[in-house]
Write an enzyme that holds these catalytic residues in place. Structure first.
Site, PDB file in Angstrom:
ATOM      1  N   ASP A   9      23.013   8.556  -0.329  1.00  0.00           N
ATOM      2  CA  ASP A   9      22.824   8.580  -1.781  1.00  0.00           C
ATOM      3  C   ASP A   9      22.629   7.115  -2.179  1.00  0.00           C
ATOM      4  OD1 ASP A   9      23.339   8.492  -4.586  1.00  0.00           O
ATOM      5  OD2 ASP A   9      24.241  10.481  -4.403  1.00  0.00           O
ATOM      6  N   ILE A  10      21.548   6.809  -2.878  1.00  0.00           N
ATOM      7  CA  ILE A  10      21.267   5.386  -3.121  1.00  0.00           C
ATOM      8  C   ILE A  10      22.305   4.713  -4.017  1.00  0.00           C
ATOM      9  CG2 ILE A  10      18.788   5.480  -2.588  1.00  0.00           C
ATOM     10  CD1 ILE A  10      18.258   5.360  -5.629  1.00  0.00           C
ATOM     11  N   ALA A  65      14.291   7.850  -7.626  1.00  0.00           N
ATOM     12  CA  ALA A  65      14.611   7.398  -8.982  1.00  0.00           C
ATOM     13  C   ALA A  65      15.222   8.537  -9.771  1.00  0.00           C
ATOM     14  CB  ALA A  65      13.339   6.917  -9.685  1.00  0.00           C
ATOM     15  N   TYR A  66      15.905   8.159 -10.830  1.00  0.00           N
ATOM     16  CA  TYR A  66      16.354   9.147 -11.825  1.00  0.00           C
ATOM     17  C   TYR A  66      15.162   9.331 -12.758  1.00  0.00           C
ATOM     18  CZ  TYR A  66      19.155  11.353 -15.479  1.00  0.00           C
ATOM     19  OH  TYR A  66      19.656  12.234 -16.400  1.00  0.00           O
ATOM     20  N   THR A  67      14.545  10.530 -12.752  1.00  0.00           N
ATOM     21  CA  THR A  67      13.258  10.698 -13.448  1.00  0.00           C
ATOM     22  C   THR A  67      13.296  11.672 -14.636  1.00  0.00           C
ATOM     23  OG1 THR A  67      12.616  12.360 -11.812  1.00  0.00           O
ATOM     24  CG2 THR A  67      11.854  10.108 -11.416  1.00  0.00           C
ATOM     25  N   THR A  77       6.867   2.327 -13.880  1.00  0.00           N
ATOM     26  CA  THR A  77       6.327   3.278 -14.852  1.00  0.00           C
ATOM     27  C   THR A  77       5.677   2.623 -16.071  1.00  0.00           C
ATOM     28  OG1 THR A  77       7.085   4.952 -16.450  1.00  0.00           O
ATOM     29  CG2 THR A  77       8.698   3.370 -15.761  1.00  0.00           C
ATOM     30  N   ASP A  78       4.778   3.351 -16.695  1.00  0.00           N
ATOM     31  CA  ASP A  78       4.204   2.941 -17.990  1.00  0.00           C
ATOM     32  C   ASP A  78       5.283   2.895 -19.077  1.00  0.00           C
ATOM     33  OD1 ASP A  78       4.347   5.753 -17.518  1.00  0.00           O
ATOM     34  OD2 ASP A  78       3.233   6.119 -19.360  1.00  0.00           O
ATOM     35  N   TYR A 106      15.325   5.669 -19.768  1.00  0.00           N
ATOM     36  CA  TYR A 106      14.629   5.687 -18.479  1.00  0.00           C
ATOM     37  C   TYR A 106      13.792   4.416 -18.302  1.00  0.00           C
ATOM     38  CZ  TYR A 106      10.887   6.988 -15.201  1.00  0.00           C
ATOM     39  OH  TYR A 106       9.969   6.994 -14.179  1.00  0.00           O
TER      40      TYR A 106
HETATM   41  N1  LIG Z   1       7.021  11.692 -12.490  1.00  0.00           N
HETATM   42  C1  LIG Z   1       6.326  10.891 -13.283  1.00  0.00           C
HETATM   43  O1  LIG Z   1       5.556  11.325 -14.147  1.00  0.00           O
HETATM   44  C2  LIG Z   1       6.440   9.378 -13.110  1.00  0.00           C
HETATM   45  C3  LIG Z   1       5.751   8.545 -14.006  1.00  0.00           C
HETATM   46  C4  LIG Z   1       5.826   7.158 -13.822  1.00  0.00           C
HETATM   47  C5  LIG Z   1       6.567   6.630 -12.785  1.00  0.00           C
HETATM   48  N2  LIG Z   1       7.242   7.459 -11.950  1.00  0.00           N
HETATM   49  C6  LIG Z   1       8.030   6.860 -10.861  1.00  0.00           C
HETATM   50  O2  LIG Z   1       7.463   7.281  -9.636  1.00  0.00           O
HETATM   51  C7  LIG Z   1       8.476   7.375  -8.625  1.00  0.00           C
HETATM   52  C8  LIG Z   1       8.393   8.723  -7.961  1.00  0.00           C
HETATM   53  O3  LIG Z   1       8.546   9.731  -8.962  1.00  0.00           O
HETATM   54  P1  LIG Z   1       8.468  11.292  -8.593  1.00  0.00           P
HETATM   55  O4  LIG Z   1       7.686  11.952  -9.669  1.00  0.00           O
HETATM   56  O5  LIG Z   1       8.086  11.450  -7.183  1.00  0.00           O
HETATM   57  O6  LIG Z   1      10.010  11.664  -8.811  1.00  0.00           O
HETATM   58  P2  LIG Z   1      10.803  12.936  -8.347  1.00  0.00           P
HETATM   59  O7  LIG Z   1       9.869  14.017  -7.900  1.00  0.00           O
HETATM   60  O8  LIG Z   1      11.792  13.227  -9.431  1.00  0.00           O
HETATM   61  O9  LIG Z   1      11.570  12.403  -7.053  1.00  0.00           O
HETATM   62  C9  LIG Z   1      12.586  11.472  -7.144  1.00  0.00           C
HETATM   63  C10 LIG Z   1      13.395  11.559  -5.878  1.00  0.00           C
HETATM   64  O10 LIG Z   1      14.466  10.630  -5.989  1.00  0.00           O
HETATM   65  C11 LIG Z   1      15.582  11.216  -5.363  1.00  0.00           C
HETATM   66  N3  LIG Z   1      16.839  10.682  -5.874  1.00  0.00           N
HETATM   67  C12 LIG Z   1      17.251  10.631  -7.164  1.00  0.00           C
HETATM   68  N4  LIG Z   1      18.476  10.112  -7.218  1.00  0.00           N
HETATM   69  C13 LIG Z   1      18.856   9.833  -5.943  1.00  0.00           C
HETATM   70  C14 LIG Z   1      20.010   9.292  -5.359  1.00  0.00           C
HETATM   71  N5  LIG Z   1      21.054   8.938  -6.107  1.00  0.00           N
HETATM   72  N6  LIG Z   1      20.042   9.134  -4.013  1.00  0.00           N
HETATM   73  C15 LIG Z   1      18.993   9.504  -3.244  1.00  0.00           C
HETATM   74  N7  LIG Z   1      17.863  10.028  -3.737  1.00  0.00           N
HETATM   75  C16 LIG Z   1      17.792  10.187  -5.081  1.00  0.00           C
HETATM   76  C17 LIG Z   1      15.498  12.691  -5.691  1.00  0.00           C
HETATM   77  O11 LIG Z   1      16.247  13.386  -4.747  1.00  0.00           O
HETATM   78  P3  LIG Z   1      16.652  14.932  -4.931  1.00  0.00           P
HETATM   79  O12 LIG Z   1      15.389  15.674  -4.604  1.00  0.00           O
HETATM   80  O13 LIG Z   1      17.734  15.142  -3.955  1.00  0.00           O
HETATM   81  O14 LIG Z   1      17.089  15.078  -6.348  1.00  0.00           O
HETATM   82  C18 LIG Z   1      14.003  12.945  -5.634  1.00  0.00           C
HETATM   83  O15 LIG Z   1      13.615  13.440  -4.374  1.00  0.00           O
HETATM   84  C19 LIG Z   1       9.788   7.083  -9.351  1.00  0.00           C
HETATM   85  O16 LIG Z   1      10.117   5.739  -9.155  1.00  0.00           O
HETATM   86  C20 LIG Z   1       9.472   7.303 -10.818  1.00  0.00           C
HETATM   87  O17 LIG Z   1      10.288   6.506 -11.652  1.00  0.00           O
HETATM   88  C21 LIG Z   1       7.183   8.828 -12.072  1.00  0.00           C
END
Ligand SMILES: NC(=O)c1ccc[n+]([C@@H]2O[C@H](COP(=O)([O-])OP(=O)(O)OC[C@H]3O[C@@H](n4cnc5c(N)ncnc54)[C@H](OP(=O)(O)O)[C@@H]3O)[C@@H](O)[C@H]2O)c1
Length: 278
Positions: free
Chosen positions: A36-37, A60-62, A101-102, A125
């Protein structure tokens, strides 16, 4: 080269690992059960044992709205854990690629955001992701910060999948039509990230798909491509209140990619068509 990817169960992390494997690059996709990060010691132990040359930090916490009520956890995951990982990268002399992120911007600029525009996040966020960026910049020289927006991919939940689900249940959907941005297809972004980490062209990048749309236009294109007869009613942000405020303008300039001889990702509509055809 050996690469460790965090968040390998998430939308982006999953496709990054897939791309590394496709290119026969030694890698490990870490998920929550590996460490867990927010457990800093477990994180350090795991990464130090694996000893990667590069860490691609996708975890990330998303949950943007939920973050308003879970500020402590969001801060811990996006800011503190990122700072910890940057510190580990420093110790083992690894490069770090941090996905951001934006939402680090307030969205009040007219036109495209450049990489030297001053961030001013308007939700929890965005604030925590910016703190993550600042920690990476403070601790490391060998870093890439890649800001993306409106992410969609095959693995995990996203706007496209939500629209397809709602479209099966309803004849009409209200979608916000006054926020502008660019979708990012994870399968297009992953090869760019893998190319980037094999260079020393460090710095901040914007890497969304090309072109700009509103959420309503995005939704209309989804239904058009799959041939679903769903009417998209254009509404304003004020008519669709959410817990977290969102930037009205998320247009990100791709100049930094061009300057460093990286290819742009394809137009968002073409990426969407490819995704839906798969
Ligand atoms: N989604 C968007 O629209 C968006 C837009 C801009 C930027 N981003 C950035 O892009 C990156 C990837 O986003 P994504 O859409 O792929 O996100 P995602 O599908 O929500 O995946 C995030 C991952 O982080 C893991 N995680 C969260 N807390 C953790 C913890 N404490 N320890 C270990 N793992 C943890 C989650 O694990 P679990 O599966 O176990 O929960 C999940 O697999 C992130 O940095 C996000 O901020 C996303």
């Amino acid at each position: 080269m050996k690469v460790l990817v965090t968040g390998a169960n998430g939308q982006l992390g999953y496709d990054v690992v897939k791309e590394l494997q496709k290119q026969n690059i030694e890698c490990y996709g870490a998920v929550r059960k590996d460490f867990d990060i927010v457990d800093f010691e477990a994180t350090e132990k795991f990464i130090t044992n694996y000893k990667p040359d590069v860490v691609i930090h996708c975890a990330a916490y998303t949950s943007v709205d939920k973050a308003e009520d879970e500020q402590g956890l969001c801060y811990l995951v996006n800011a503190s854990a990122t700072e910890n990982i940057a510190g580990i990268c420093k110790k083992i002399n690894a490069k770090m690629l941090y996905i951001s992120t934006d939402y680090v911007f307030d969205g009040t600029k007219n036109g495209f955001y450049e990489v030297d525009d001053k961030p001013n996040p308007i939700n929890v966020y965005g604030k925590t992701k910016l703190l993550g960026e600042q920690a990476v910049q403070k601790i490391l020289d060998k870093y890439f910060i890649v800001r993306i927006s409106w992410v969609f991919g095959e693995h995990g939940n996203n706007f496209v999948k939500t629209m397809l689900r709602l479209g099966k249940e309803r004849k009409e959907i209200n979608v916000v039509a006054d926020q502008y941005g660019s979708p990012t297809y994870t399968a297009d972004l992953a090869p760019l990230l893998v190319e980037m980490i094999q260079t020393d062209k460090y710095g901040i990048y914007y890497a969304t798909n090309k072109g700009v749309c509103t959420w309503a236009e995005f939704a209309e294109e989804i239904f058009k491509i799959v041939g679903m007869d769903v009417k998209v009613n254009h509404i304003t942000t004020a008519e669709y209140p959410t817990r977290a405020q969102r930037p009205m303008n998320s247009r990100l300039s791709k100049k930094s990619l061009q300057i460093n001889n990286f290819k742009y990702l394809k137009l968002w509509n073409d990426a969407l068509r490819q995704f839906l055809n798969r």
